[in-house]
Design a protein around this motif. Structure first.
Motif, PDB file in Angstrom:
ATOM      1  N   LEU A 144       0.832  -1.205   0.000  1.00 26.06           N
ATOM      2  CA  LEU A 144       0.000   0.000   0.000  1.00 26.06           C
ATOM      3  C   LEU A 144       0.864   1.251   0.000  1.00 26.06           C
ATOM      4  O   LEU A 144       0.593   2.204  -0.741  1.00 26.06           O
ATOM      5  CB  LEU A 144      -0.926  -0.001   1.224  1.00 26.06           C
ATOM      6  N   LEU A 145       1.886   1.257   0.834  1.00 26.64           N
ATOM      7  CA  LEU A 145       2.769   2.424   0.907  1.00 26.64           C
ATOM      8  C   LEU A 145       3.493   2.640  -0.417  1.00 26.64           C
ATOM      9  O   LEU A 145       3.622   3.778  -0.894  1.00 26.64           O
ATOM     10  CB  LEU A 145       3.783   2.246   2.036  1.00 26.64           C
ATOM     11  N   ASP A 146       3.957   1.548  -1.011  1.00 31.04           N
ATOM     12  CA  ASP A 146       4.679   1.661  -2.278  1.00 31.04           C
ATOM     13  C   ASP A 146       3.787   2.207  -3.384  1.00 31.04           C
ATOM     14  O   ASP A 146       4.221   3.071  -4.180  1.00 31.04           O
ATOM     15  CB  ASP A 146       5.236   0.294  -2.685  1.00 31.04           C
ATOM     16  N   ASP A 147       2.567   1.712  -3.446  1.00 27.10           N
ATOM     17  CA  ASP A 147       1.661   2.171  -4.503  1.00 27.10           C
ATOM     18  C   ASP A 147       1.229   3.616  -4.276  1.00 27.10           C
ATOM     19  O   ASP A 147       1.118   4.404  -5.217  1.00 27.10           O
ATOM     20  CB  ASP A 147       0.443   1.255  -4.574  1.00 27.10           C
ATOM     21  N   PHE A 148       1.026   3.973  -3.009  1.00 28.37           N
ATOM     22  CA  PHE A 148       0.639   5.344  -2.667  1.00 28.37           C
ATOM     23  C   PHE A 148       1.711   6.337  -3.114  1.00 28.37           C
ATOM     24  O   PHE A 148       1.403   7.408  -3.656  1.00 28.37           O
ATOM     25  CB  PHE A 148       0.411   5.433  -1.155  1.00 28.37           C
ATOM     26  N   THR A 149       2.973   5.981  -2.904  1.00 25.32           N
ATOM     27  CA  THR A 149       4.054   6.910  -3.247  1.00 25.32           C
ATOM     28  C   THR A 149       4.267   7.033  -4.748  1.00 25.32           C
ATOM     29  O   THR A 149       4.939   7.974  -5.197  1.00 25.32           O
ATOM     30  CB  THR A 149       5.374   6.494  -2.577  1.00 25.32           C
ATOM     31  N   LYS A 150       3.704   6.134  -5.534  1.00 26.23           N
ATOM     32  CA  LYS A 150       3.765   6.302  -6.984  1.00 26.23           C
ATOM     33  C   LYS A 150       2.938   7.509  -7.419  1.00 26.23           C
ATOM     34  O   LYS A 150       3.287   8.216  -8.368  1.00 26.23           O
ATOM     35  CB  LYS A 150       3.257   5.045  -7.684  1.00 26.23           C
ATOM     36  N   THR A 151       1.846   7.747  -6.707  1.00 24.61           N
ATOM     37  CA  THR A 151       0.998   8.904  -7.004  1.00 24.61           C
ATOM     38  C   THR A 151       1.510  10.157  -6.322  1.00 24.61           C
ATOM     39  O   THR A 151       1.440  11.256  -6.888  1.00 24.61           O
ATOM     40  CB  THR A 151      -0.450   8.623  -6.562  1.00 24.61           C
ATOM     41  N   TYR A 152       2.032   9.990  -5.094  1.00 25.34           N
ATOM     42  CA  TYR A 152       2.501  11.148  -4.316  1.00 25.34           C
ATOM     43  C   TYR A 152       3.958  10.916  -3.916  1.00 25.34           C
ATOM     44  O   TYR A 152       4.269  10.672  -2.736  1.00 25.34           O
ATOM     45  CB  TYR A 152       1.620  11.330  -3.069  1.00 25.34           C
ATOM     46  N   PRO A 153       4.884  10.994  -4.856  1.00 24.51           N
ATOM     47  CA  PRO A 153       6.284  10.634  -4.567  1.00 24.51           C
ATOM     48  C   PRO A 153       6.967  11.546  -3.563  1.00 24.51           C
ATOM     49  O   PRO A 153       8.006  11.161  -3.005  1.00 24.51           O
ATOM     50  CB  PRO A 153       6.950  10.719  -5.950  1.00 24.51           C
ATOM     51  N   TRP A 154       6.437  12.736  -3.337  1.00 24.04           N
ATOM     52  CA  TRP A 154       7.065  13.636  -2.362  1.00 24.04           C
ATOM     53  C   TRP A 154       6.667  13.295  -0.922  1.00 24.04           C
ATOM     54  O   TRP A 154       7.249  13.805   0.034  1.00 24.04           O
ATOM     55  CB  TRP A 154       6.687  15.092  -2.666  1.00 24.04           C
ATOM     56  N   ILE A 155       5.667  12.422  -0.752  1.00 25.54           N
ATOM     57  CA  ILE A 155       5.267  12.001   0.590  1.00 25.54           C
ATOM     58  C   ILE A 155       6.020  10.718   0.932  1.00 25.54           C
ATOM     59  O   ILE A 155       5.900   9.709   0.240  1.00 25.54           O
ATOM     60  CB  ILE A 155       3.747  11.762   0.680  1.00 25.54           C
ATOM     61  N   LYS A 156       6.800  10.754   1.994  1.00 30.36           N
ATOM     62  CA  LYS A 156       7.607   9.608   2.398  1.00 30.36           C
ATOM     63  C   LYS A 156       6.972   8.938   3.614  1.00 30.36           C
ATOM     64  O   LYS A 156       7.131   9.378   4.751  1.00 30.36           O
ATOM     65  CB  LYS A 156       9.036  10.045   2.736  1.00 30.36           C
ATOM     66  N   PRO A 157       6.218   7.854   3.396  1.00 38.16           N
ATOM     67  CA  PRO A 157       5.562   7.199   4.531  1.00 38.16           C
ATOM     68  C   PRO A 157       6.515   6.312   5.327  1.00 38.16           C
ATOM     69  O   PRO A 157       7.410   5.678   4.760  1.00 38.16           O
ATOM     70  CB  PRO A 157       4.467   6.364   3.865  1.00 38.16           C
ATOM     71  N   ALA A 158       6.328   6.286   6.633  1.00 41.84           N
ATOM     72  CA  ALA A 158       7.109   5.428   7.529  1.00 41.84           C
ATOM     73  C   ALA A 158       6.120   4.661   8.402  1.00 41.84           C
ATOM     74  O   ALA A 158       5.271   5.265   9.063  1.00 41.84           O
ATOM     75  CB  ALA A 158       8.043   6.251   8.387  1.00 41.84           C
ATOM     76  N   TYR A 159       6.234   3.347   8.407  1.00 37.92           N
ATOM     77  CA  TYR A 159       5.281   2.500   9.143  1.00 37.92           C
ATOM     78  C   TYR A 159       5.994   1.750  10.253  1.00 37.92           C
ATOM     79  O   TYR A 159       7.056   1.152  10.038  1.00 37.92           O
ATOM     80  CB  TYR A 159       4.630   1.502   8.185  1.00 37.92           C
ATOM     81  N   SER A 160       5.410   1.754  11.452  1.00 40.10           N
ATOM     82  CA  SER A 160       5.931   0.989  12.585  1.00 40.10           C
ATOM     83  C   SER A 160       4.919  -0.075  12.969  1.00 40.10           C
ATOM     84  O   SER A 160       3.776   0.248  13.305  1.00 40.10           O
ATOM     85  CB  SER A 160       6.187   1.900  13.796  1.00 40.10           C
ATOM     86  N   GLN A 161       5.326  -1.341  12.917  1.00 43.59           N
ATOM     87  CA  GLN A 161       4.460  -2.443  13.323  1.00 43.59           C
ATOM     88  C   GLN A 161       4.549  -2.605  14.832  1.00 43.59           C
ATOM     89  O   GLN A 161       5.625  -2.829  15.389  1.00 43.59           O
ATOM     90  CB  GLN A 161       4.874  -3.739  12.630  1.00 43.59           C
ATOM     91  N   LEU A 162       3.392  -2.504  15.500  1.00 38.93           N
ATOM     92  CA  LEU A 162       3.325  -2.557  16.951  1.00 38.93           C
ATOM     93  C   LEU A 162       2.153  -3.439  17.372  1.00 38.93           C
ATOM     94  O   LEU A 162       1.292  -3.768  16.553  1.00 38.93           O
ATOM     95  CB  LEU A 162       3.137  -1.148  17.531  1.00 38.93           C
ATOM     96  N   SER A 163       2.105  -3.803  18.641  1.00 34.45           N
ATOM     97  CA  SER A 163       0.917  -4.482  19.154  1.00 34.45           C
ATOM     98  C   SER A 163      -0.210  -3.461  19.260  1.00 34.45           C
ATOM     99  O   SER A 163       0.012  -2.245  19.209  1.00 34.45           O
ATOM    100  CB  SER A 163       1.197  -5.086  20.530  1.00 34.45           C
TER     101      SER A 163
END
Length: 380
Positions: A79-98
């Motif tokens: 999802l993050l990879d596909d999202f950044t194809k449309t909005y390449p200037w937005i750099k998403p960072a995801y943290s997996q947590l409980s």
């Protein structure tokens, strides 16, 4: 299929709503299990979706997009990879947590005015309700909600990201053919008749998804029947707090059946290279809502709203399905052959045996009684 929707008023009904068919198209008429009519939510009219052009402009002045969530990183990354194809200037960072960490980490950082999450993803209904009460969420409205079941918008900025079905998984080296359980009733009979061949694994009662799944079973099967199933499985079940740990234990031969598996098994089973498979129980399929919220203290609110818009778009739904997260868009049709969607689910389970666990206070209020009863069945 019974699908529950929480009232947007502060005084939530403790009764889950039911609808007459799987959420695949038209708006659904709701009624409680006793057929009592339910009034529309009493909260103020939500804000209209922000214009995409305005969000794009604002997002250029923001710094990144931070997300905390309980889903595996490998599932979220497409999802993050596909999202950044449309909005390449937005750099998403995801943290997996409980589930608990998602909220505790955000609240701690927010209280210290530190940079923290813009979006939170969790299965914990209790945490979401507490977060709403504490004013943690921004009341934004994504684009595209008209193309989704009405329960997608839970009010006050809380949205169902994916209504994940509770699955059954099995070790393909241990079970085959008629041995593979297709209902909770069949599994109970199999365990009784041949316990040595049916060591089991499940989530523990402490895991929000595990508890909410059993809450759903009590509403579909009835409490007496559901507890009877727990009593049959309990002495033969090893519980684990994390679903991926349970799947690994299953694939390694520690159990022949995982009788409570997250819908994300649709994404992870292929990595076990034929050692495990999954299916649906024909007598009960609870749907556990994976919830997403934009935080009130978001440092990148425009970027966060653009991601929400993406999730509820046709493209976002295709990527979700392919990644193994349940796509719920009305009349969804897979373009890739993926099957993690409500349209496909309707082909496998009777409509009256599914139930979306409601985002309601009743889920919180029943937790001690249900988990105590489950622990008793487990011999704890």
């Amino acid at each position: 299929m019974m699908l529950a929707r929480r009232s947007r008023s502060r005084s939530r009904s403790a009764t889950a709503l039911a609808v007459t068919a799987l959420a695949l198209g038209a708006a659904m008429a709701g009624c409680s299990k006793s057929s009592t009519s339910v009034q529309p939510p009493a909260a103020a009219t939500p804000a209209a979706p922000a214009a995409v052009a305005d969000l794009v402009t604002k997002s250029h002045g923001e710094s990144g997009l931070i997300m905390y969530g309980n889903a595996p990183t490998a599932v979220i990354q497409p999802l993050l990879d596909d999202f950044t194809k449309t909005y390449p200037w937005i750099k998403p960072a995801y943290s997996q947590l409980s589930d608990n960490q998602v909220y505790s980490k955000y609240q701690s950082e927010h209280a210290q005015q530190a940079r923290s999450a813009d979006l939170l993803i969790s299965d914990s209904i209790a945490q979401v309700l507490q977060g709403e009460q504490n004013g943690l969420f921004a009341g934004v409205t994504p684009q595209g909600l008209a193309n989704f079941p009405s329960y997608t918008d839970q009010g006050h900025g809380v949205y169902v990201m994916s209504p994940d079905p509770v699955l059954v998984a099995w070790n393909t080296k241990e079970l085959s053919g008629s041995q593979i359980p297709t209902s909770y009733a069949q599994l109970a009979a199999s365990v009784k008749n041949d316990p040595s061949h049916f060591p089991l694994v499940s989530y523990s009662p402490n895991n929000p998804l595990g508890y909410e799944a059993v809450y759903g079973l009590t509403h579909i099967l009835g409490a007496d029947t559901a507890y009877g199933r727990l009593d049959a499985y309990g002495p033969h079940t090893r519980t684990m707090d994390e679903g991926l740990d349970g799947m690994q234990y299953l694939a390694q031969g520690g159990a022949s059946v995982a009788w409570l598996s997250s819908g994300l098994a649709q994404a992870v089973v292929p990595q076990y290279k034929g050692l495990a498979d999954y299916g649906y129980m024909s007598d009960a399929t609870p749907l556990v809502p994976r919830l997403i919220t934009q935080t009130a203290g978001a440092a990148s609110p425009a970027s966060a709203q653009l991601f929400l818009d993406y999730l509820y778009s046709a493209e976002g739904q295709q990527v979700m399905c392919a990644a193994g997260m349940e796509a719920s868009m009305n009349d969804f049709r897979s373009a890739s052959g993926c099957t993690a969607d409500l349209t496909d689910l309707a082909k496998h389970v009777p409509a009256n045996t599914t139930y979306l666990v409601p985002v309601s206070q009743d889920v919180v209020d029943q937790q001690k009684a249900i988990t105590d009863r489950w622990n008793k069945a487990l011999g704890h």
